[in-house]
Write a protein that holds these residues in place. Structure first.
Motif, PDB file in Angstrom:
ATOM      1  N   ALA A   1       0.840  -1.194   0.000  1.00  0.00           N
ATOM      2  CA  ALA A   1       0.000   0.000   0.000  1.00  0.00           C
ATOM      3  C   ALA A   1       0.871   1.237   0.000  1.00  0.00           C
ATOM      4  O   ALA A   1       1.882   1.290   0.726  1.00  0.00           O
ATOM      5  N   THR A   2       0.513   2.205  -0.800  1.00  0.00           N
ATOM      6  CA  THR A   2       1.119   3.529  -0.704  1.00  0.00           C
ATOM      7  C   THR A   2       0.262   4.349   0.253  1.00  0.00           C
ATOM      8  O   THR A   2      -0.955   4.167   0.334  1.00  0.00           O
ATOM      9  N   THR A   3       0.885   5.252   0.971  1.00  0.00           N
ATOM     10  CA  THR A   3       0.149   5.984   2.005  1.00  0.00           C
ATOM     11  C   THR A   3       0.711   7.376   2.179  1.00  0.00           C
ATOM     12  O   THR A   3       1.897   7.619   1.938  1.00  0.00           O
ATOM     13  N   THR A   4      -0.154   8.290   2.604  1.00  0.00           N
ATOM     14  CA  THR A   4       0.262   9.647   2.936  1.00  0.00           C
ATOM     15  C   THR A   4      -0.020   9.961   4.394  1.00  0.00           C
ATOM     16  O   THR A   4      -0.020  11.118   4.798  1.00  0.00           O
ATOM     17  N   THR A   5      -0.273   8.924   5.205  1.00  0.00           N
ATOM     18  CA  THR A   5      -0.495   9.120   6.625  1.00  0.00           C
ATOM     19  C   THR A   5       0.489   8.248   7.405  1.00  0.00           C
ATOM     20  O   THR A   5       1.382   7.631   6.825  1.00  0.00           O
ATOM     21  N   THR A   6       0.347   8.205   8.706  1.00  0.00           N
ATOM     22  CA  THR A   6       1.274   7.470   9.549  1.00  0.00           C
ATOM     23  C   THR A   6       1.075   5.966   9.389  1.00  0.00           C
ATOM     24  O   THR A   6       0.020   5.504   8.929  1.00  0.00           O
ATOM     25  N   LEU A   7       2.082   5.205   9.801  1.00  0.00           N
ATOM     26  CA  LEU A   7       1.965   3.751   9.707  1.00  0.00           C
ATOM     27  C   LEU A   7       0.854   3.239  10.612  1.00  0.00           C
ATOM     28  O   LEU A   7       0.112   2.325  10.242  1.00  0.00           O
ATOM     29  N   SER A   8       0.693   3.827  11.789  1.00  0.00           N
ATOM     30  CA  SER A   8      -0.360   3.360  12.702  1.00  0.00           C
ATOM     31  C   SER A   8      -1.744   3.621  12.118  1.00  0.00           C
ATOM     32  O   SER A   8      -2.638   2.761  12.201  1.00  0.00           O
ATOM     33  N   ALA A   9      -1.956   4.807  11.514  1.00  0.00           N
ATOM     34  CA  ALA A   9      -3.253   5.107  10.897  1.00  0.00           C
ATOM     35  C   ALA A   9      -3.463   4.259   9.646  1.00  0.00           C
ATOM     36  O   ALA A   9      -4.589   3.825   9.356  1.00  0.00           O
ATOM     37  N   THR A  10      -2.397   4.016   8.892  1.00  0.00           N
ATOM     38  CA  THR A  10      -2.488   3.135   7.733  1.00  0.00           C
ATOM     39  C   THR A  10      -2.899   1.734   8.152  1.00  0.00           C
ATOM     40  O   THR A  10      -3.728   1.085   7.497  1.00  0.00           O
ATOM     41  N   THR A  11      -2.350   1.270   9.259  1.00  0.00           N
ATOM     42  CA  THR A  11      -2.689  -0.059   9.775  1.00  0.00           C
ATOM     43  C   THR A  11      -4.165  -0.140  10.137  1.00  0.00           C
ATOM     44  O   THR A  11      -4.845  -1.129   9.826  1.00  0.00           O
ATOM     45  N   ALA A  12      -4.698   0.916  10.771  1.00  0.00           N
ATOM     46  CA  ALA A  12      -6.120   0.934  11.125  1.00  0.00           C
ATOM     47  C   ALA A  12      -6.989   0.909   9.873  1.00  0.00           C
ATOM     48  O   ALA A  12      -8.011   0.206   9.819  1.00  0.00           O
ATOM     49  N   ALA A  13      -6.580   1.668   8.858  1.00  0.00           N
ATOM     50  CA  ALA A  13      -7.351   1.710   7.616  1.00  0.00           C
ATOM     51  C   ALA A  13      -7.313   0.360   6.904  1.00  0.00           C
ATOM     52  O   ALA A  13      -8.340  -0.118   6.396  1.00  0.00           O
ATOM     53  N   LEU A  14      -6.151  -0.279   6.872  1.00  0.00           N
ATOM     54  CA  LEU A  14      -6.036  -1.580   6.209  1.00  0.00           C
ATOM     55  C   LEU A  14      -6.785  -2.667   6.980  1.00  0.00           C
ATOM     56  O   LEU A  14      -7.314  -3.611   6.378  1.00  0.00           O
ATOM     57  N   HIS A  15      -6.851  -2.532   8.308  1.00  0.00           N
ATOM     58  CA  HIS A  15      -7.630  -3.495   9.092  1.00  0.00           C
ATOM     59  C   HIS A  15      -9.102  -3.404   8.696  1.00  0.00           C
ATOM     60  O   HIS A  15      -9.777  -4.426   8.484  1.00  0.00           O
ATOM     61  N   TRP A  16      -9.612  -2.169   8.600  1.00  0.00           N
ATOM     62  CA  TRP A  16     -11.006  -1.999   8.167  1.00  0.00           C
ATOM     63  C   TRP A  16     -11.182  -2.550   6.752  1.00  0.00           C
ATOM     64  O   TRP A  16     -12.143  -3.257   6.461  1.00  0.00           O
ATOM     65  N   TRP A  17     -10.269  -2.224   5.844  1.00  0.00           N
ATOM     66  CA  TRP A  17     -10.316  -2.662   4.449  1.00  0.00           C
ATOM     67  C   TRP A  17     -10.367  -4.187   4.352  1.00  0.00           C
ATOM     68  O   TRP A  17     -11.099  -4.744   3.539  1.00  0.00           O
ATOM     69  N   SER A  18      -9.613  -4.868   5.219  1.00  0.00           N
ATOM     70  CA  SER A  18      -9.548  -6.328   5.160  1.00  0.00           C
ATOM     71  C   SER A  18     -10.852  -6.996   5.579  1.00  0.00           C
ATOM     72  O   SER A  18     -11.062  -8.170   5.297  1.00  0.00           O
ATOM     73  N   THR A  19     -11.740  -6.243   6.245  1.00  0.00           N
ATOM     74  CA  THR A  19     -13.017  -6.815   6.695  1.00  0.00           C
ATOM     75  C   THR A  19     -14.138  -6.587   5.686  1.00  0.00           C
ATOM     76  O   THR A  19     -15.259  -7.067   5.899  1.00  0.00           O
ATOM     77  N   GLN A  20     -13.860  -5.853   4.612  1.00  0.00           N
ATOM     78  CA  GLN A  20     -14.902  -5.512   3.649  1.00  0.00           C
ATOM     79  C   GLN A  20     -15.030  -6.582   2.560  1.00  0.00           C
ATOM     80  O   GLN A  20     -14.030  -7.155   2.109  1.00  0.00           O
ATOM     81  N   ALA A  21     -16.287  -6.836   2.146  1.00  0.00           N
ATOM     82  CA  ALA A  21     -16.518  -7.823   1.083  1.00  0.00           C
ATOM     83  C   ALA A  21     -15.994  -7.292  -0.250  1.00  0.00           C
ATOM     84  O   ALA A  21     -15.282  -7.988  -0.977  1.00  0.00           O
ATOM     85  N   GLY A  22     -16.341  -6.043  -0.564  1.00  0.00           N
ATOM     86  CA  GLY A  22     -15.811  -5.422  -1.774  1.00  0.00           C
ATOM     87  C   GLY A  22     -14.753  -4.418  -1.384  1.00  0.00           C
ATOM     88  O   GLY A  22     -15.067  -3.312  -0.934  1.00  0.00           O
ATOM     89  N   ARG A  23     -13.514  -4.789  -1.492  1.00  0.00           N
ATOM     90  CA  ARG A  23     -12.422  -3.962  -0.995  1.00  0.00           C
ATOM     91  C   ARG A  23     -12.092  -2.833  -1.974  1.00  0.00           C
ATOM     92  O   ARG A  23     -11.737  -3.084  -3.124  1.00  0.00           O
TER      93      ARG A  23
END
Length: 401
Positions: A361-383
């Protein structure tokens, strides 16, 4: 009055001149001995705080407070002080306020550090510091924190008066009880709103009325001229050209990034390819049951690490391969985690998921916030292919691929 009596010894007035900050103090000195010479002047400390307002952005950057509301805790010393009555206030505030919307800082009276020792004070504040408290170290200037602050939480110490005079909204956490005897200070304290028991800062108070502050400080902005005139007259030297008060130099601050966050999704809007995610992150151990816990792999709290659903690697890697090997080992050692992330040398984030897949993933925020966003993304049916993260100071975009 016994302290003032020390101005006269063996019938002789000891000081050449006594500099005072308010006219009522002149009368107090004259009541001891009419021969005592007093010069009424403004407070040079307050004048330098005022002169530093133009450079406020520099002090805020030193506290990493850009994009956040900075809350400054000020404590004098003794059992009736802020720290004496509630030593865990900093911990509660820093863990309950949204971490991306607030920066909590603290300055303690030198006597606190001297009486208990830096090791003990830091031990008391360890949990708060781990959660992101910015601490002014012992012996370092507190005034830059005062200039940077948006709201001050204080007690009956002198910093409350400075905060009020500098136009800062002030909340009172401790009123000093029997230690407050000066009428001007007692009137100021009586005019200040109390910090709510739950520590919530939903409503920021208005600054104190100028008339209340005027009973404590005399003619702000004139200290340098008055004191220079006095000192050069005593030395019998020609008075130099007048100079305004100088801004406060940048000082040292002890900053630490939180090693865990409790993330709650406030709103999520998605399309076929994009998503906008509004999240609220605190450093509370417990929170919204619908929230998720993420932690750095360096967190000293093993219980938090083992219960986190997302882990980020809190140190740089020399290659993508070493980063990948590390996050996969994290998942094997921490079966409760859904994913683990790390940053590669080129700034890309690599994430290993529980199902064995690996993404970048490319990101423009912190690694911790990126991790939170990717955790949410991983729970979605249509990512979605892009996530716009709205998280206060940690806002940015994340693009998994």
């Amino acid at each position: 009055m016994s302290g003032l009596a020390g101005l006269v010894k063996n019938g002789r007035v000891v000081p050449h001149t006594v500099v005072v900050a308010h006219e009522r103090q002149v009368a107090a000195l004259k009541s001891v001995d009419p021969r005592v010479r007093a010069v009424l002047t403004a407070d040079p400390c307050l004048d330098r705080i005022t002169a530093s307002a133009t450079h406020r952005h520099r002090y805020r950057r030193a506290f990493d407070a850009d994009g956040r509301r900075m809350v400054l805790l000020c404590s004098t010393w003794g059992p009736h002080s802020l720290f004496g009555t509630d030593p865990r206030l900093a911990e509660r505030l820093v863990s309950s306020l949204p971490a991306d919307e607030y920066r909590v800082a603290m300055t303690l009276h030198p006597n606190v550090w001297q009486r208990h020792g830096p090791l003990q004070v830091r031990a008391w504040l360890r949990q708060a510091s781990t959660a992101g408290l910015a601490l002014v170290p012992p012996g370092h200037d507190w005034r830059q924190a005062m200039v940077a602050a948006d709201v001050v939480i204080s007690d009956h110490g002198s910093l409350t008066s400075y905060a009020a005079a500098a136009g800062k909204p002030v909340l009172l956490a401790a009123d000093g009880g029997p230690e407050v005897v000066a009428p001007p200070l007692s009137r100021l304290l009586a005019s200040l709103p109390r910090l709510p028991p739950d520590g919530l800062l939903d409503t920021v108070p208005t600054p104190v009325a100028a008339s209340t502050v005027a009973t404590i400080f005399h003619r702000p902005g004139t200290a340098a001229a008055t004191m220079n005139t006095l000192f050069y007259r005593i030395m019998d030297l020609p008075l130099p050209d007048p100079r305004p008060a100088e801004p406060i130099p940048l000082g040292e601050v002890e900053l630490s990034d939180p090693t865990h966050y409790r993330t709650t999704v406030r709103d999520a809007s998605t399309s076929a390819t994009d998503a906008r995610l509004t999240i609220r992150r605190t450093t509370a151990r417990d929170g919204d049951p619908g929230g998720s816990l993420s932690a750095a792999d360096t967190t000293p709290d093993i219980a938090l690490l083992e219960s986190a659903s997302a882990i980020w690697a809190d140190f740089p890697f020399h290659s993508r391969e070493s980063a990948t090997a590390h996050i996969r080992s994290l998942l094997s050692r921490l079966p409760g985690a859904r994913l683990a992330t790390a940053k590669t040398p080129d700034g890309t984030v690599v994430a290993a998921l529980r199902d064995g897949s690996l993404i970048s993933a490319t990101t423009t925020t912190t690694l911790s916030a990126t991790t939170a966003a990717l955790h949410w993304w991983s729970t979605q049916a249509g990512r979605p292919r892009r996530i716009e993260v709205d998280a206060g100071a940690a806002s940015g975009g994340v693009e998994p691929r």
